[in-house]
Write a protein that holds these residues in place. Sequence first.
Motif, PDB file in Angstrom:
ATOM      1  N   GLY A 262      11.325  16.898   3.622  1.00 31.95           N
ATOM      2  CA  GLY A 262      11.181  15.626   2.919  1.00 31.95           C
ATOM      3  C   GLY A 262      11.072  15.765   1.418  1.00 31.95           C
ATOM      4  O   GLY A 262      11.189  14.803   0.674  1.00 31.95           O
ATOM      5  N   VAL A 263      10.820  17.001   0.920  1.00 31.86           N
ATOM      6  CA  VAL A 263      10.548  17.197  -0.509  1.00 31.86           C
ATOM      7  C   VAL A 263      11.647  18.057  -1.126  1.00 31.86           C
ATOM      8  O   VAL A 263      11.928  19.157  -0.633  1.00 31.86           O
ATOM      9  CB  VAL A 263       9.195  17.925  -0.702  1.00 31.86           C
ATOM     10  CG1 VAL A 263       8.928  18.200  -2.176  1.00 31.86           C
ATOM     11  CG2 VAL A 263       8.059  17.085  -0.116  1.00 31.86           C
ATOM     12  N   LEU A 264      12.279  17.542  -2.191  1.00 31.54           N
ATOM     13  CA  LEU A 264      13.366  18.285  -2.857  1.00 31.54           C
ATOM     14  C   LEU A 264      12.880  18.801  -4.212  1.00 31.54           C
ATOM     15  O   LEU A 264      12.385  18.039  -5.043  1.00 31.54           O
ATOM     16  CB  LEU A 264      14.585  17.379  -3.050  1.00 31.54           C
ATOM     17  CG  LEU A 264      15.143  16.701  -1.788  1.00 31.54           C
ATOM     18  CD1 LEU A 264      16.427  15.941  -2.145  1.00 31.54           C
ATOM     19  CD2 LEU A 264      15.396  17.699  -0.667  1.00 31.54           C
ATOM     20  N   GLU A 265      13.059  20.099  -4.421  1.00 29.23           N
ATOM     21  CA  GLU A 265      12.738  20.717  -5.723  1.00 29.23           C
ATOM     22  C   GLU A 265      13.762  20.263  -6.769  1.00 29.23           C
ATOM     23  O   GLU A 265      14.839  19.751  -6.432  1.00 29.23           O
ATOM     24  CB  GLU A 265      12.833  22.246  -5.601  1.00 29.23           C
ATOM     25  CG  GLU A 265      11.848  22.916  -4.689  1.00 29.23           C
ATOM     26  CD  GLU A 265      12.126  24.416  -4.566  1.00 29.23           C
ATOM     27  OE1 GLU A 265      11.310  25.114  -3.948  1.00 29.23           O
ATOM     28  OE2 GLU A 265      13.167  24.893  -5.085  1.00 29.23           O
ATOM     29  N   GLN A 266      13.440  20.549  -8.027  1.00 32.41           N
ATOM     30  CA  GLN A 266      14.354  20.219  -9.133  1.00 32.41           C
ATOM     31  C   GLN A 266      15.712  20.903  -8.931  1.00 32.41           C
ATOM     32  O   GLN A 266      16.755  20.295  -9.106  1.00 32.41           O
ATOM     33  CB  GLN A 266      13.735  20.736 -10.444  1.00 32.41           C
ATOM     34  CG  GLN A 266      12.394  20.094 -10.769  1.00 32.41           C
ATOM     35  CD  GLN A 266      12.495  19.057 -11.863  1.00 32.41           C
ATOM     36  OE1 GLN A 266      13.240  19.250 -12.807  1.00 32.41           O
ATOM     37  NE2 GLN A 266      11.781  17.968 -11.722  1.00 32.41           N
ATOM     38  N   GLY A 267      15.678  22.191  -8.542  1.00 28.81           N
ATOM     39  CA  GLY A 267      16.940  22.926  -8.390  1.00 28.81           C
ATOM     40  C   GLY A 267      17.808  22.320  -7.299  1.00 28.81           C
ATOM     41  O   GLY A 267      19.028  22.242  -7.429  1.00 28.81           O
TER      42      GLY A 267
ATOM     43  N   TYR B  43      12.965  12.707  -0.533  1.00 28.65           N
ATOM     44  CA  TYR B  43      14.245  12.197  -0.017  1.00 28.65           C
ATOM     45  C   TYR B  43      14.562  13.043   1.213  1.00 28.65           C
ATOM     46  O   TYR B  43      14.731  14.247   1.108  1.00 28.65           O
ATOM     47  CB  TYR B  43      15.329  12.357  -1.082  1.00 28.65           C
ATOM     48  CG  TYR B  43      16.655  11.685  -0.782  1.00 28.65           C
ATOM     49  CD1 TYR B  43      17.805  12.438  -0.562  1.00 28.65           C
ATOM     50  CD2 TYR B  43      16.769  10.294  -0.729  1.00 28.65           C
ATOM     51  CE1 TYR B  43      19.029  11.826  -0.286  1.00 28.65           C
ATOM     52  CE2 TYR B  43      17.994   9.678  -0.472  1.00 28.65           C
ATOM     53  CZ  TYR B  43      19.123  10.455  -0.252  1.00 28.65           C
ATOM     54  OH  TYR B  43      20.332   9.842   0.016  1.00 28.65           O
ATOM     55  N   GLY B  44      14.557  12.436   2.385  1.00 29.93           N
ATOM     56  CA  GLY B  44      14.590  13.193   3.638  1.00 29.93           C
ATOM     57  C   GLY B  44      15.840  14.033   3.829  1.00 29.93           C
ATOM     58  O   GLY B  44      16.930  13.680   3.365  1.00 29.93           O
ATOM     59  N   GLN B  45      15.672  15.149   4.552  1.00 27.77           N
ATOM     60  CA  GLN B  45      16.811  16.020   4.855  1.00 27.77           C
ATOM     61  C   GLN B  45      17.899  15.258   5.607  1.00 27.77           C
ATOM     62  O   GLN B  45      19.090  15.531   5.429  1.00 27.77           O
ATOM     63  CB  GLN B  45      16.323  17.211   5.686  1.00 27.77           C
ATOM     64  CG  GLN B  45      17.432  18.139   6.118  1.00 27.77           C
ATOM     65  CD  GLN B  45      16.930  19.412   6.753  1.00 27.77           C
ATOM     66  OE1 GLN B  45      15.898  19.935   6.364  1.00 27.77           O
ATOM     67  NE2 GLN B  45      17.638  19.931   7.725  1.00 27.77           N
TER      68      GLN B  45
ATOM     69  N   SER C 138       2.844  12.348   4.565  1.00 25.12           N
ATOM     70  CA  SER C 138       4.039  12.336   3.746  1.00 25.12           C
ATOM     71  C   SER C 138       4.751  10.999   3.948  1.00 25.12           C
ATOM     72  O   SER C 138       4.194  10.060   4.514  1.00 25.12           O
ATOM     73  CB  SER C 138       4.945  13.517   4.103  1.00 25.12           C
ATOM     74  OG  SER C 138       6.089  13.541   3.252  1.00 25.12           O
ATOM     75  N   MET C 139       5.990  10.922   3.474  1.00 25.45           N
ATOM     76  CA  MET C 139       6.691   9.643   3.570  1.00 25.45           C
ATOM     77  C   MET C 139       8.189   9.857   3.447  1.00 25.45           C
ATOM     78  O   MET C 139       8.648  10.955   3.088  1.00 25.45           O
ATOM     79  CB  MET C 139       6.213   8.711   2.448  1.00 25.45           C
ATOM     80  CG  MET C 139       6.512   9.236   1.071  1.00 25.45           C
ATOM     81  SD  MET C 139       5.634   8.359  -0.227  1.00 25.45           S
ATOM     82  CE  MET C 139       4.009   9.060  -0.083  1.00 25.45           C
TER      83      MET C 139
ATOM     84  N   ARG D 126       5.706   9.709   7.173  1.00 28.77           N
ATOM     85  CA  ARG D 126       5.872  10.925   7.979  1.00 28.77           C
ATOM     86  C   ARG D 126       4.517  11.613   7.975  1.00 28.77           C
ATOM     87  O   ARG D 126       3.974  11.911   6.900  1.00 28.77           O
ATOM     88  CB  ARG D 126       6.942  11.822   7.370  1.00 28.77           C
ATOM     89  CG  ARG D 126       7.186  13.145   8.107  1.00 28.77           C
ATOM     90  CD  ARG D 126       7.810  12.954   9.440  1.00 28.77           C
ATOM     91  NE  ARG D 126       8.328  14.199  10.035  1.00 28.77           N
ATOM     92  CZ  ARG D 126       8.603  14.296  11.326  1.00 28.77           C
ATOM     93  NH1 ARG D 126       8.384  13.281  12.133  1.00 28.77           N
ATOM     94  NH2 ARG D 126       9.104  15.421  11.833  1.00 28.77           N
ATOM     95  N   TYR D 127       3.939  11.827   9.157  1.00 24.94           N
ATOM     96  CA  TYR D 127       2.632  12.476   9.262  1.00 24.94           C
ATOM     97  C   TYR D 127       2.729  13.698  10.153  1.00 24.94           C
ATOM     98  O   TYR D 127       3.556  13.747  11.083  1.00 24.94           O
ATOM     99  CB  TYR D 127       1.616  11.498   9.863  1.00 24.94           C
ATOM    100  CG  TYR D 127       1.290  10.311   8.984  1.00 24.94           C
ATOM    101  CD1 TYR D 127       1.822   9.039   9.255  1.00 24.94           C
ATOM    102  CD2 TYR D 127       0.454  10.432   7.876  1.00 24.94           C
ATOM    103  CE1 TYR D 127       1.520   7.938   8.453  1.00 24.94           C
ATOM    104  CE2 TYR D 127       0.154   9.337   7.065  1.00 24.94           C
ATOM    105  CZ  TYR D 127       0.697   8.096   7.366  1.00 24.94           C
ATOM    106  OH  TYR D 127       0.408   7.012   6.562  1.00 24.94           O
TER     107      TYR D 127
END
Length: 391
Positions: free
Chosen positions: A46-51, A100-102, A212-213, A220-221
């Motif tokens: 669910g979490v995207l890094e800068q790269g 932003y989800g996978q 999460s969300m 999202r939990y």
Amino acid sequence: MKTQVAIIGGGPSGLLLSQLLHLSGIENVVLEKQTRDYVLSRVRAGVLEQGTQSLLREADVGARMDREGLVHSGFAITTGDDLLRIDIEGLTDGKTVMIYGQTEVTTDLYNARDNMGGHVLHETEEVALHDLETKAPYVTYKIGGEEKTLECDFVIGCDGFHGPSRQAIPKPVRAEYERVYPFGWLGVLSDTTPTDDELIYANHDRGFALCSMRSPTRSRYYIQCDAATDAANWSDAEFWDELAMRLPPQITANLQTGKSIEKSVAPLRSYVCETMRHGRLFLAGDAAHIVPPTGAKGLNLAVSDIWFLHRALDSYYKTGNETGLSNYAEKALRRVWKTERFAWWMTSLLHRFPNFPAFEKRMQNAELGALFDSKAAQTVLAENYVGLPYE
Ligand code: FAS
Ligand code: PHB
């Protein structure tokens, strides 16, 4: 059929590499075992890094992410009733992460592949890799019951932890390292308002929990559970009750419960296959390494592999220079091991280990105390969370 690069696996790694190679004018074919719907039904990162955000934009698939993604500048860690906000933006001179989800990333990649006439074959069976140590490797597979052969210059294993590519490397040649954790994560997706504006990682005597969300209306939990847990044995009510017991009262007060639209258990393991190249076979993503999801690194680490590999293949086809290909494993592994460390550290910090010896329990408390007290410790956490440089 003949192509330049054969990609095994149509998850985020395979699709992103396919898209980047296409933009570089390099022919490629993706062989995917499942249907597209099945691939898109997976609820994972669910979490995207800068790269990751930058590479998705470079691949012309960042527009919807930039429109719909949620930019987060921090997250919270709680232990018992205490809460520490990690100000990732302030501690990293302005870096943030994107929620932003996978599933959405993979959807955007599939749509881009369709729009560019990409060759993504679904429901391929019995994929097998051949002549990897020659300059003319090939892949055999079945589709619609028919035997097929795909001749290529390179085979890229993007087929995840259980795919055939890593197994195609002779076991005596494979250097593998693994830790299996004595617990899993029971995850729930629900169309409910997230309990907070940012993510919350909870350390509690009853076990770890994560809030999460996916959007302002979709949450999202996760709660730590036994590794052998069957999600079907947990009612929604039991999940919400257990989650609430693991969060501080001021967070639970805002917890909106509702019907789960997805419920599943993910096992937790750390794994690295240091042999990420064997002749003309290259491994990327979960085919080569696995991290526990605590640090939100699985998908992001797959993306950095693809960054290294795309540049190496682009250089080879444009100039004949093989340096990038020769250095791929060493360069990718440098970042893989740093990220494995971070995911292992976050997992060790926040979970309840069965039969936890008293000394280890106090070390975990002391580690949490050091984090709560030290801006330097929080800075190291923030630098890893937003993503280490691709170098
Ligand atoms: P994937 O596993 O996504 O894709 C591999 C593809 O290869 C699949 O589509 C598969 O069908 C295909 N394949 C397999 N065998 C094949 C064969 N024989 N022939 C053809 N194709 C074949 N990461 C996070 O950051 N946060 C999370 O919360 C998180 N949760 C996760 C939960 C679960 C249950 C799992 C398994 C992983 C989770 N991850 C999480 C990690 C996950 O996001 C991966 O890092 C990410 O999917 C890596 O992408 P790929 O390398 O493309 O591998
Ligand atoms: C998720 O939203 O699925 C998620 C977020 C952060 C993590 C793991 C999973 O560390």
